[in-house]
Design an enzyme around this catalytic site. Structure first.
Site, mmCIF file in Angstrom:
data_model
loop_
_atom_site.group_PDB
_atom_site.id
_atom_site.type_symbol
_atom_site.label_atom_id
_atom_site.label_comp_id
_atom_site.label_asym_id
_atom_site.label_seq_id
_atom_site.Cartn_x
_atom_site.Cartn_y
_atom_site.Cartn_z
ATOM 1 N N TYR A 23 90.711 95.272 12.945
ATOM 2 C CA TYR A 23 90.015 94.292 13.728
ATOM 3 C C TYR A 23 90.306 92.913 13.511
ATOM 4 O O TYR A 23 90.331 92.380 12.571
ATOM 5 C CB TYR A 23 88.357 94.720 13.110
ATOM 6 C CG TYR A 23 87.379 94.033 14.001
ATOM 7 C CD1 TYR A 23 86.907 95.166 15.035
ATOM 8 C CD2 TYR A 23 86.928 92.992 14.035
ATOM 9 C CE1 TYR A 23 85.601 94.762 15.952
ATOM 10 C CE2 TYR A 23 85.894 92.421 14.999
ATOM 11 C CZ TYR A 23 85.265 93.399 15.909
ATOM 12 O OH TYR A 23 84.230 92.923 16.881
ATOM 13 N N TYR A 34 88.298 91.298 23.996
ATOM 14 C CA TYR A 34 87.292 91.385 22.843
ATOM 15 C C TYR A 34 86.294 92.557 23.363
ATOM 16 O O TYR A 34 85.211 92.101 24.063
ATOM 17 C CB TYR A 34 86.726 90.100 22.476
ATOM 18 C CG TYR A 34 85.849 90.174 21.360
ATOM 19 C CD1 TYR A 34 85.907 90.354 19.935
ATOM 20 C CD2 TYR A 34 84.302 89.855 21.824
ATOM 21 C CE1 TYR A 34 84.920 90.501 19.291
ATOM 22 C CE2 TYR A 34 83.159 89.565 20.785
ATOM 23 C CZ TYR A 34 83.548 90.020 19.608
ATOM 24 O OH TYR A 34 82.601 90.356 18.513
#
Length: 388
Positions: free
Chosen positions: A297, A341
């Site tokens: 991430y 995103y």
């Protein structure tokens, strides 16, 4: 699952379908429409129909409830529906929830999804706005009055301490940005397709909050991503090779807050990801050297380095050198810095592609992939593997 012993979830369920909308800055349609489109695409990829689905999982932040998405996608009765909190930290936990439901017989086919107009609509990067009073939000009261108003400013505190503790400069964060953008440049689905960057370009990008530059911060995206999870046995009868859930974990550390855990003994690591790492290694019996691809991430580059260190791929303060050496293929879709995103859900989809062998940046012989969810908050992770 216990933080002290292995669990028995591994090998019981698999991801069998992935589907996404296009990734844009202005989708021109509602978040519900995006969610339904992604769900339908994932079911088609899995070779299943809406009638097969009896479970759904999403994020607490999602504006499209499970029952509403089910109705929009033509799904009927549900025996399981669940939501996971803490923003991007929920990504891998949605798959864990689905696997738990399948392993226990509560559901047979579970769809995990996330959809938002995060660029054209609400923007998480703008910080705290119109927040309802809550015990959870009280911690922000110690940071907001002093100007720490956005996610970038909260991460900058830990990033600055990390650089100071290990005698590093902000340029080291560029190693992550360059790798992500190199992969995104070869990915037609990525927003930054055809647009790699250099370390010099990273270092020349404008400051957002020192020591974070523009190219240390992920983009904002409109789009949706869905995943279909079922039992390993059923998966073997479906069109695509299954991505077996070898291990799944959630983690919160001592003194955990959402992005503002500034009162811990140390600010140079991510204890919540350390909890996840220990659970994944303990349950799977694997070690860092067994991993073929890492999908970490990357909302902010410093936290990628800290994750590598928490998982034991390298020592404290050595993350940038590890990335620069190319010892682990990293974020082969381009990450949230380069592709989109989507709160980490698109990273899980990339892990599935790597195991199927059809990623645009395919790693030869990839059989084990580590995926992580959002950091700085209670988080989650997955180890996915090829069947057999």
């Amino acid at each position: 699952m216990s933080v002290r012993r292995a669990d028995a979830l591994g090998g019981k369920a698999a991801i069998v379908g992935i589907g996404a909308t296009e990734f844009s800055k202005d989708s021109g349609r509602s978040e519900l429409t995006l969610a339904a489109e992604a769900v339908r695409a994932a079911l088609a990829d899995a070779g299943l129909t809406a009638a097969d689905v009896d479970g759904m999982v999403t994020f607490t932040m999602d504006t499209s409830p499970e029952i509403t998405v089910a109705q929009a996608a033509g799904i009927g009765e549900l025996s399981f529906f669940s939501r996971v909190h803490y923003g991007g930290g929920a990504a891998c936990a949605t798959v864990q929830q689905a696997a738990l439901a399948i392993a226990s017989g509560v559901a047979e086919v579970v769809v995990c999804y996330r959809a938002f107009n995060e660029r054209s609509g609400r923007r998480f990067g703008s910080g705290v706005q119109r927040r309802e009073p809550s015990a959870e939000g009280a911690a922000l009261g110690w940071a907001l009055p002093f100007g720490l108003l956005t996610p970038a400013s909260w991460v900058a505190m830990a990033a600055q301490r990390y650089l100071h503790a290990y005698g590093l400069s902000p340029e080291v964060f560029g190693e992550v940005a360059v790798v992500d953008r190199r992969h995104a440049a070869r990915n037609p689905a990525a927003y930054f397709y055809g647009k790699p960057i250099t370390l010099a370009e990273h270092a020349a990008s404008r400051w957002i909050v020192e020591p974070l530059r523009l190219l240390d911060c992920c983009q904002e995206t409109d789009g949706g991503q869905a995943l279909v999870v079922t039992s390993v046995e059923r998966a073997r009868d479906l069109p695509n090779p299954p991505a077996v859930i070898t291990a799944a974990a959630q983690g919160a550390g001592r003194g955990q807050e959402q992005m503002t855990s500034f009162y811990r003994d140390e600010l140079t690591g991510l204890p919540e990801m350390g909890v996840v790492a220990r659970q994944l290694w303990r349950t799977s019996g694997l070690a860092p050297g067994d991993i073929d691809v890492g999908i970490l991430y990357d909302h902010f580059t410093p936290f990628v380095l800290m994750q590598l260190e928490e998982f034991g791929f390298c020592g404290p303060g050595e993350g940038a050198g590890f990335v620069a050496a190319g010892e682990l293929p990293l974020n082969t879709h381009g990450g949230q810095l380069g592709e989109a995103y989507l709160h980490g859900m698109n990273g899980i989809a990339e892990a599935v592609r790597q195991l199927r062998g059809d990623s645009v940046n395919q790693v030869a012989g990839a059989e084990r992939v580590l995926v992580t969810a959002g950091t700085g908050v209670p988080t989650s992770g997955l180890l996915l593997g090829a069947d057999g």
